[in-house]
Design a protein around this motif. Structure first.
Motif, mmCIF file in Angstrom:
data_model
loop_
_atom_site.group_PDB
_atom_site.id
_atom_site.type_symbol
_atom_site.label_atom_id
_atom_site.label_comp_id
_atom_site.label_asym_id
_atom_site.label_seq_id
_atom_site.Cartn_x
_atom_site.Cartn_y
_atom_site.Cartn_z
ATOM 1 N N GLU A 76 5.354 -3.665 -11.033
ATOM 2 C CA GLU A 76 6.336 -2.584 -11.007
ATOM 3 C C GLU A 76 6.131 -1.711 -9.769
ATOM 4 O OE1 GLU A 76 6.868 -2.372 -15.863
ATOM 5 O OE2 GLU A 76 5.638 -0.866 -14.861
ATOM 6 N N PHE A 77 4.878 -1.400 -9.458
ATOM 7 C CA PHE A 77 4.594 -0.596 -8.264
ATOM 8 C C PHE A 77 4.945 -1.365 -6.988
ATOM 9 C CE2 PHE A 77 0.987 1.669 -10.782
ATOM 10 C CZ PHE A 77 1.913 2.500 -11.393
ATOM 11 N N SER A 78 4.536 -2.633 -6.943
ATOM 12 C CA SER A 78 4.771 -3.402 -5.710
ATOM 13 C C SER A 78 6.258 -3.649 -5.475
ATOM 14 C CB SER A 78 3.998 -4.721 -5.740
ATOM 15 O OG SER A 78 4.422 -5.563 -6.797
ATOM 16 N N SER A 79 7.048 -3.698 -6.544
ATOM 17 C CA SER A 79 8.488 -3.922 -6.363
ATOM 18 C C SER A 79 9.130 -2.790 -5.579
ATOM 19 C CB SER A 79 9.184 -4.092 -7.721
ATOM 20 O OG SER A 79 9.267 -2.862 -8.419
ATOM 21 N N PHE A 80 8.558 -1.579 -5.700
ATOM 22 C CA PHE A 80 9.083 -0.417 -4.966
ATOM 23 C C PHE A 80 8.246 -0.086 -3.731
ATOM 24 C CE2 PHE A 80 10.555 0.352 -9.376
ATOM 25 C CZ PHE A 80 11.920 0.372 -9.129
ATOM 26 N N SER A 81 7.394 -1.027 -3.323
ATOM 27 C CA SER A 81 6.550 -0.837 -2.133
ATOM 28 C C SER A 81 5.603 0.352 -2.282
ATOM 29 C CB SER A 81 7.406 -0.636 -0.868
ATOM 30 O OG SER A 81 8.333 -1.670 -0.707
ATOM 31 N N LEU A 82 5.105 0.590 -3.492
ATOM 32 C CA LEU A 82 4.184 1.705 -3.700
ATOM 33 C C LEU A 82 2.743 1.262 -3.420
ATOM 34 C CD1 LEU A 82 5.256 3.515 -7.002
ATOM 35 C CD2 LEU A 82 6.112 3.822 -4.686
ATOM 36 N N PRO A 83 2.050 1.898 -2.481
ATOM 37 C CA PRO A 83 0.613 1.670 -2.367
ATOM 38 C C PRO A 83 -0.085 2.084 -3.662
ATOM 39 C CG PRO A 83 1.460 2.812 -0.439
ATOM 40 C CD PRO A 83 2.552 2.814 -1.462
ATOM 41 N N MET A 84 -1.238 1.482 -3.930
ATOM 42 C CA MET A 84 -1.908 1.689 -5.209
ATOM 43 C C MET A 84 -3.347 2.132 -5.054
ATOM 44 S SD MET A 84 -0.361 -1.728 -6.968
ATOM 45 C CE MET A 84 0.847 -2.342 -5.809
ATOM 46 N N LEU A 85 -3.774 2.992 -5.970
ATOM 47 C CA LEU A 85 -5.180 3.343 -6.111
ATOM 48 C C LEU A 85 -5.658 2.727 -7.419
ATOM 49 C CD1 LEU A 85 -7.561 5.097 -4.937
ATOM 50 C CD2 LEU A 85 -6.917 6.787 -6.666
ATOM 51 N N GLY A 86 -6.589 1.785 -7.324
ATOM 52 C CA GLY A 86 -7.143 1.136 -8.508
ATOM 53 C C GLY A 86 -8.619 1.405 -8.624
ATOM 54 N N ASN A 87 -9.174 1.128 -9.807
ATOM 55 C CA ASN A 87 -10.622 1.274 -9.934
ATOM 56 C C ASN A 87 -11.311 -0.054 -9.629
ATOM 57 O OD1 ASN A 87 -9.827 0.137 -12.466
ATOM 58 N ND2 ASN A 87 -11.757 0.818 -13.364
ATOM 59 N N ASP A 88 -12.629 -0.030 -9.617
ATOM 60 C CA ASP A 88 -13.419 -1.141 -9.058
ATOM 61 C C ASP A 88 -13.724 -2.226 -10.093
ATOM 62 O OD1 ASP A 88 -14.965 0.644 -10.489
ATOM 63 O OD2 ASP A 88 -16.741 0.434 -9.219
ATOM 64 N N ILE A 89 -12.710 -2.962 -10.472
ATOM 65 C CA ILE A 89 -12.880 -4.108 -11.384
ATOM 66 C C ILE A 89 -12.284 -5.347 -10.718
ATOM 67 C CG2 ILE A 89 -12.947 -2.790 -13.562
ATOM 68 C CD1 ILE A 89 -9.956 -3.517 -13.864
ATOM 69 N N PRO A 90 -12.743 -6.558 -11.091
ATOM 70 C CA PRO A 90 -12.272 -7.774 -10.423
ATOM 71 C C PRO A 90 -10.758 -7.944 -10.438
ATOM 72 C CG PRO A 90 -14.173 -8.278 -11.795
ATOM 73 C CD PRO A 90 -13.821 -6.845 -12.072
ATOM 74 N N GLY A 91 -10.108 -7.650 -11.576
ATOM 75 C CA GLY A 91 -8.666 -7.856 -11.676
ATOM 76 C C GLY A 91 -7.865 -7.057 -10.673
ATOM 77 N N LEU A 92 -8.394 -5.890 -10.252
ATOM 78 C CA LEU A 92 -7.692 -5.052 -9.272
ATOM 79 C C LEU A 92 -8.213 -5.273 -7.853
ATOM 80 C CD1 LEU A 92 -7.368 -1.737 -11.329
ATOM 81 C CD2 LEU A 92 -5.718 -3.599 -11.080
ATOM 82 N N ILE A 93 -9.523 -5.482 -7.715
ATOM 83 C CA ILE A 93 -10.073 -5.780 -6.387
ATOM 84 C C ILE A 93 -9.439 -7.056 -5.831
ATOM 85 C CG2 ILE A 93 -12.174 -6.508 -5.169
ATOM 86 C CD1 ILE A 93 -13.736 -4.635 -7.091
ATOM 87 N N ASN A 94 -9.262 -8.068 -6.704
ATOM 88 C CA ASN A 94 -8.724 -9.363 -6.255
ATOM 89 C C ASN A 94 -7.210 -9.357 -6.059
ATOM 90 O OD1 ASN A 94 -11.288 -10.469 -6.258
ATOM 91 N ND2 ASN A 94 -11.125 -11.212 -8.363
ATOM 92 N N THR A 95 -6.573 -8.253 -6.369
ATOM 93 C CA THR A 95 -5.128 -8.140 -6.125
ATOM 94 C C THR A 95 -4.846 -7.012 -5.129
ATOM 95 O OG1 THR A 95 -4.993 -6.837 -8.185
ATOM 96 C CG2 THR A 95 -4.332 -9.155 -8.287
ATOM 97 N N ILE A 96 -5.210 -5.791 -5.489
ATOM 98 C CA ILE A 96 -4.911 -4.643 -4.623
ATOM 99 C C ILE A 96 -5.687 -4.729 -3.309
ATOM 100 C CG2 ILE A 96 -5.083 -2.137 -4.398
ATOM 101 C CD1 ILE A 96 -4.662 -1.955 -7.440
ATOM 102 N N ASP A 97 -7.013 -4.849 -3.417
ATOM 103 C CA ASP A 97 -7.846 -4.890 -2.202
ATOM 104 C C ASP A 97 -7.579 -6.145 -1.376
ATOM 105 O OD1 ASP A 97 -9.198 -2.542 -2.032
ATOM 106 O OD2 ASP A 97 -11.125 -3.284 -2.750
#
Length: 360
Positions: free
Chosen positions: A285-306
């Motif tokens: 949903e965020f990426s569809s609107f080109s929103l940069p993201m702040l995620g916490n340090d877990i594999p599911g977010l590091i491997n996508t956001i980072d």
């Protein structure tokens, strides 16, 4: 899949499962005849579901504190609908573990797909109970590759479950979509600030306290929290009284609010494998609107956001990291925004689904 007819059996509501709504829209676009058996629905989504599906069987059975009685109602009512309409001769699509277990062993006599949105390591009885259904299903489907491989190991499956990413489907992905008058008034005071948005379940496992402290001490940022009111929300409002709270809005209309934000927040604590190998709808949903993201340090977010350079992942229990992360997003905003949109566009939902359904 030769017979383009699918019976979706879901004991709660589609509005709580944006990936299920995306799937129904895909089936409709692809010429499938959809029969939907549903527990209940919220808001106006039922009108859209009636347009998308050949038949919608709305039972109005809502969750009850007496789980045994609730599941008994689901089992008896849903099977009555299935037999009355000869749906047992079509492919049954089960988009939730609860529905599968509620229908019981009778399901094993028919052709079905087990589509799981969670890992359930926090509920061992679910893992044990679902094994026989996973072994018998035409296909098992998960929401990311990590979860698919974990389930293969747990259940000793002969093949790795298929993966359908939780990409949202929306006709409109431009920024600043129209809002109702009351929502316009809510957001008006923060129009000139950088709007951070969190949307989803508002519970302590999301570790949002330090984000709220940061916003409370900032003149440049504002925080929008969208979701059902909870005791944890009240705690966050004590930390940051300026929070703009927006209660539940039925998908996909909640995305109109998302389109007015500048930065998306995603956070899951380390309490379960389900959390650390998360597959959040919000990512899409965020990426569809080109929103940069702040995620916490877990594999599911590091491997996508980072990994895709569409934001920053930090330790949400370290206030200085949250501050550094948000400031880095401001500095690299255009880069992260562009990469977020690329991430959204690079997953071709229709072709992925076509390939999966051709395996049936």
């Amino acid at each position: 899949m030769e017979n383009k007819e699918i019976v979706i059996v879901h004991k709660t509501c589609v509005s709580d499962y944006p990936p299920l709504l995306a799937f129904i829209k895909y089936l409709n676009r692809s010429g499938y005849k959809i029969h939907l058996i549903l527990g209940f629905e919220k808001g106006n989504l039922i009108d859209e579901l009636n347009n998308l599906c050949e038949n919608v069987h709305l039972t109005n059975i809502k969750p009850s504190k007496n789980k045994i009685l609730y599941w008994y109602k689901i089992r008896t009512t849903f099977w009555k609908i299935i037999y009355k309409n000869n749906y047992q001769n079509s492919l049954l699509w089960l988009p939730a573990a609860d529905t599968t277990l509620a229908l019981g062993k009778r399901l094993l006599k028919y052709e079905f797909v087990l589509n799981l949105y969670e890992l359930f390591d926090y509920a061992p009885r679910y893992i044990k109970g679902l094994k026989k259904y996973a072994e018998k299903a035409k296909l098992v489907i998960c929401s990311n590759q990590d979860r698919a491989n974990i389930l293969r190991v747990w259940w000793n499956l002969k093949s790795t479950p298929q993966v359908i990413l939780n990409k949202s489907y929306s006709d409109r992905t431009e920024r600043n979509l129209p809002l109702t008058e009351d929502l316009e008034e809510l957001i008006a005071p923060i129009r000139n600030k950088k709007k951070i948005i969190y949307q989803g379940i508002i519970i302590p496992e999301r570790e949002l306290e330090d984000v709220c402290k940061f916003v409370n001490n900032s003149d440049n940022f504002a925080l929008i929290i969208m979701g059902k009111e909870t005791p944890y929300l009240k705690k966050l409002q004590e930390i940051c009284p300026s929070i703009i709270h927006i209660p539940f809005v039925s998908p996909p209309y909640h995305l109109h609010i998302t389109s007015h934000a500048d930065i998306g927040i995603l956070s899951y604590d380390h309490s379960s494998l389900n959390n650390i190998f998360c597959a959040p709808n919000k990512l899409w949903e965020f990426s569809s609107f080109s929103l940069p993201m702040l995620g916490n340090d877990i594999p599911g977010l590091i491997n996508t956001i980072d990994m895709n350079k569409m934001g920053v992942c930090v330790d949400f229990q370290e206030a200085d990291q949250i501050s550094k992360g948000l400031n880095e997003i401001l500095i690299r905003y255009d880069e992260f925004a562009s990469n977020a949109k690329k991430y959204y566009n690079n997953y071709n939902y229709d072709s992925e689904l076509n390939a999966i359904l051709n395996k049936i």
